[in-house]
Enzyme design. Sequence first.
Site, PDB file in Angstrom:
ATOM      1  N   LYS A 477      -5.060 -11.504 -15.633  1.00  0.00           N
ATOM      2  CA  LYS A 477      -4.649 -10.130 -15.337  1.00  0.00           C
ATOM      3  C   LYS A 477      -3.842 -10.099 -14.049  1.00  0.00           C
ATOM      4  O   LYS A 477      -3.805 -11.071 -13.293  1.00  0.00           O
ATOM      5  CB  LYS A 477      -5.873  -9.223 -15.230  1.00  0.00           C
ATOM      6  CG  LYS A 477      -6.860  -9.619 -14.136  1.00  0.00           C
ATOM      7  CD  LYS A 477      -8.088  -8.722 -14.144  1.00  0.00           C
ATOM      8  CE  LYS A 477      -9.047  -9.103 -13.032  1.00  0.00           C
ATOM      9  NZ  LYS A 477     -10.236  -8.236 -13.003  1.00  0.00           N
ATOM     10  N   ARG A 575     -19.509   0.511 -12.240  1.00  0.00           N
ATOM     11  CA  ARG A 575     -18.065   0.689 -12.370  1.00  0.00           C
ATOM     12  C   ARG A 575     -17.764   1.144 -13.800  1.00  0.00           C
ATOM     13  O   ARG A 575     -17.343   2.261 -14.035  1.00  0.00           O
ATOM     14  CB  ARG A 575     -17.351  -0.624 -12.033  1.00  0.00           C
ATOM     15  CG  ARG A 575     -15.857  -0.524 -11.912  1.00  0.00           C
ATOM     16  CD  ARG A 575     -15.250  -1.784 -11.340  1.00  0.00           C
ATOM     17  NE  ARG A 575     -15.501  -2.975 -12.168  1.00  0.00           N
ATOM     18  CZ  ARG A 575     -14.991  -4.182 -11.905  1.00  0.00           C
ATOM     19  NH1 ARG A 575     -14.246  -4.358 -10.816  1.00  0.00           N
ATOM     20  NH2 ARG A 575     -15.238  -5.205 -12.683  1.00  0.00           N
ATOM     21  N   TYR A 703      12.069  -3.605  14.818  1.00  0.00           N
ATOM     22  CA  TYR A 703      11.932  -2.150  14.917  1.00  0.00           C
ATOM     23  C   TYR A 703      10.901  -1.750  15.963  1.00  0.00           C
ATOM     24  O   TYR A 703       9.854  -2.386  16.101  1.00  0.00           O
ATOM     25  CB  TYR A 703      11.486  -1.572  13.571  1.00  0.00           C
ATOM     26  CG  TYR A 703      12.590  -1.485  12.539  1.00  0.00           C
ATOM     27  CD1 TYR A 703      13.697  -0.660  12.739  1.00  0.00           C
ATOM     28  CD2 TYR A 703      12.502  -2.203  11.356  1.00  0.00           C
ATOM     29  CE1 TYR A 703      14.696  -0.571  11.786  1.00  0.00           C
ATOM     30  CE2 TYR A 703      13.487  -2.119  10.386  1.00  0.00           C
ATOM     31  CZ  TYR A 703      14.601  -1.297  10.610  1.00  0.00           C
ATOM     32  OH  TYR A 703      15.581  -1.203   9.663  1.00  0.00           O
ATOM     33  N   MET A 752      11.362  -4.507   5.984  1.00  0.00           N
ATOM     34  CA  MET A 752      11.264  -4.429   4.536  1.00  0.00           C
ATOM     35  C   MET A 752      11.657  -5.749   3.878  1.00  0.00           C
ATOM     36  O   MET A 752      11.002  -6.211   2.935  1.00  0.00           O
ATOM     37  CB  MET A 752      12.158  -3.310   3.998  1.00  0.00           C
ATOM     38  CG  MET A 752      12.107  -3.186   2.472  1.00  0.00           C
ATOM     39  SD  MET A 752      13.167  -1.898   1.805  1.00  0.00           S
ATOM     40  CE  MET A 752      12.283  -0.430   2.320  1.00  0.00           C
TER      41      MET A 752
END
Length: 808
Positions: A477, A575, A703, A752
């Site tokens: 998964k 869950r 930054y 980024m």
Amino acid sequence: MTFSLPHIISILDAKTVGTFNNFTIENVSIDSRSLQNSTGTLFFALKGLNHDAHEYIKTLISKGVQYFVVEFIPEGLEQKANFIIVSDTKIALQQTAKYYRSLFNFPIIGITGSNGKTIVKEWLNFLLSPDFSVVRSPKSYNSQVGVPLSIFGINENHNLGIFEAGISLKGEMSILEEIIEPSIGILTHFGTAHAEGFTSEKEKLEEKLSLFKNCKTVILEANKEIENLLQNNPFTWSFSDQSASVYFEKNGSQLKVIFNNTTFEVTVPFQDEISLKNIATCITTLLFLKVSTQKITERIPKLFPVEIRLEAKKGINNCVLIDDSYSSDYQSIKIALDFLEQQKLHKKKTIILSDVFQSGLPIDVLYEKVGRVLQNNNIDRIIVIGETISSYLKDLPNVISFNSTIDFLKQFNTQSFQNETILIKGARSFNFDEIVVLLEEKKHETVLEIDLDALTHNLNFYKSKLNPETKIMVMVKAFGYGNGGFEIAKLLEHLKINYLGVAFADEGVELRKAGISIPIMVMNPEMHSFSTMIAYDLEPEIYSINELNEFVKIAQQKNVASYPIHIKIDTGMHRLGFEKPQLEQLIAILKETNLVEVKSIFSHLATSDDTSFRAFTLEQYKRYTEASEQIVKNLKSKPILHILNTSGIFNYPEFQLNMVRLGIGLYGVGNSDEENQKLQNVSTLKSIISQIREVLPEESVGYGRKFRVTNRMKIATIPIGYADGIRRAWGNEKGFVSINDQKATILGNICMDMLMVDITNIDCQEGDEVIIFGKSPTVVEMAKTLDTIPYEILTSISQRVKRIFFKN
């Protein structure tokens, strides 16, 4: 390789069932999955802690294999094939290789060491091939099984052998020495690798040196301690000891070589210390073999980086590329074809193949064998490049031929390659890397490399904790925990895993579209996806009455019966799952319908990774046992029972039941230091240095001016950032990357698409490789610093980061 069996049978002290006098061996195999298994195959059914090839003999017989070396004959097959029965099939394989080696009498170079074995072997093959017909170990086949398989590559036309030997336990080298029988020994760098099987470094060294006990000489870097342990004549080299047999002085890109009062200079193509030592080993070997200084000075500058692994890459037009564009000999072709079969994403298979070199076979025999192995592997399109191969394979079906790589490139059409798996296999002189560039999807400077050998190692480690009959479900998964979904699923299917687990139906659909056929369980099925799941043969987890009723309704609409479902029991995770008060209603519904069949009953341990909660885990197991027994008793069926996840396998193997679910551990991440020591790193996130600059005091980096410079420093910019999955919290001097095996601290805020690191005290340049995570830092280290778990680190890596899968 062709030889007959009667003498081998007597050597093995074996019993036989069948007829052997008229059989000539064309191929020795230990891999039941190889498409090269045929009527000419002698198959050794090896048994290990985690596998037993006897289970696949029936399938092999159906494919035409008729001759087997076994420890027992599987029930019902006594009259179906011919069997050589031995007490240990691995020992029988080694003894057979030893006998086959004894049929040849020419010099053999045996190479061992901690590092550099494969590079030295490949370079020596390149340097000596113009003067000798060389046979060598393919890839890094240097183990107790790999060495015997390498030996079977010898034929009567070879006159020099180069074989490497690797060990991990005491007593292994004497076995390999008897198989290889080297007359010349080479010891490469000796270090700490594979030390866990020995009580001391000296014991490991003595074990390695036992490869040389019958050698006429041993070539090594001058070292009095090691030389004193040798029983034969050392032939040494050194950059510092002028008394060595061969003395080197480095001057820029030149090596001055002093040997027997003769001095000459060689231009070297690499400048790093490790490469220089490997080059020195090669030159010393050439001098010992009396290769002229003229040939040495001509050939050494042409040495090349050695790729010892096969890579699967994403290609243009939804293709998959298997990149093996640096060698072309018969043995390595067979290995590459097996890897192609493992990694094929598409039904259509293409090979681009150059002239085949270094076989030692007569040319007509060689290409007859090449043609046969290509046909056995059901290759849909065969593109051959080279005048020789074109002339010999022109009559094979589906062959397209070109005289040169340039001719192919002139006619190259990107649209002619669509939705197929392509093996690119060529001798270095054909420059097939140019073909790879054209067929590969646009390259990225940042890649996530997935080591399929390490993944297999980790799977086998967890298998060693289990009973042979225990089934394994592997969780793929979240895109294989960030590593890649169908590529890993394809390997797991090849490794005969029983089940795959995914989170959502669309993940399972993608695996089915990629050709994965083994059972797939969907752990979090959404009701709207039930029709899709049935269409793609996906098996849902059922965790509530509403969900069960809805699935039964859809199953009735689709006119299916006994559709497999998996019942989830909530034993304390709270869950998903059925609790005790709901079991009677669950059983009533299941008894009233034949539309579904309970394939398994399972639960999930909340604290299997933390043994301080052992009492809670035992209570969960008790609740699960009571619930599953109630369901089984009322349904009068025998579903698969499973409760253990990765850490459960490690900490509670006594609860393995019928199946276990392996997740993060497969990818090299355990939940304790003890567990992690047994696992190998699977994922390495790499980038490069884009730019280097000097920054002066009172300037800032990134930054928000979060990092202020106090002393003149050098910084490097790396093209990876939080959009690629590197959390901003890893910046501002909390985290680091590795450059040339040194820590480079991350300065300021992570951007980024970029981050900046301190390289003031690191010798590096633009374009150098950067390790974001892998062996250092590990994802475990990163998780601890970021106060999270390794799962989050791995699954956060963006899909825009290219994945490369490789196998050594």
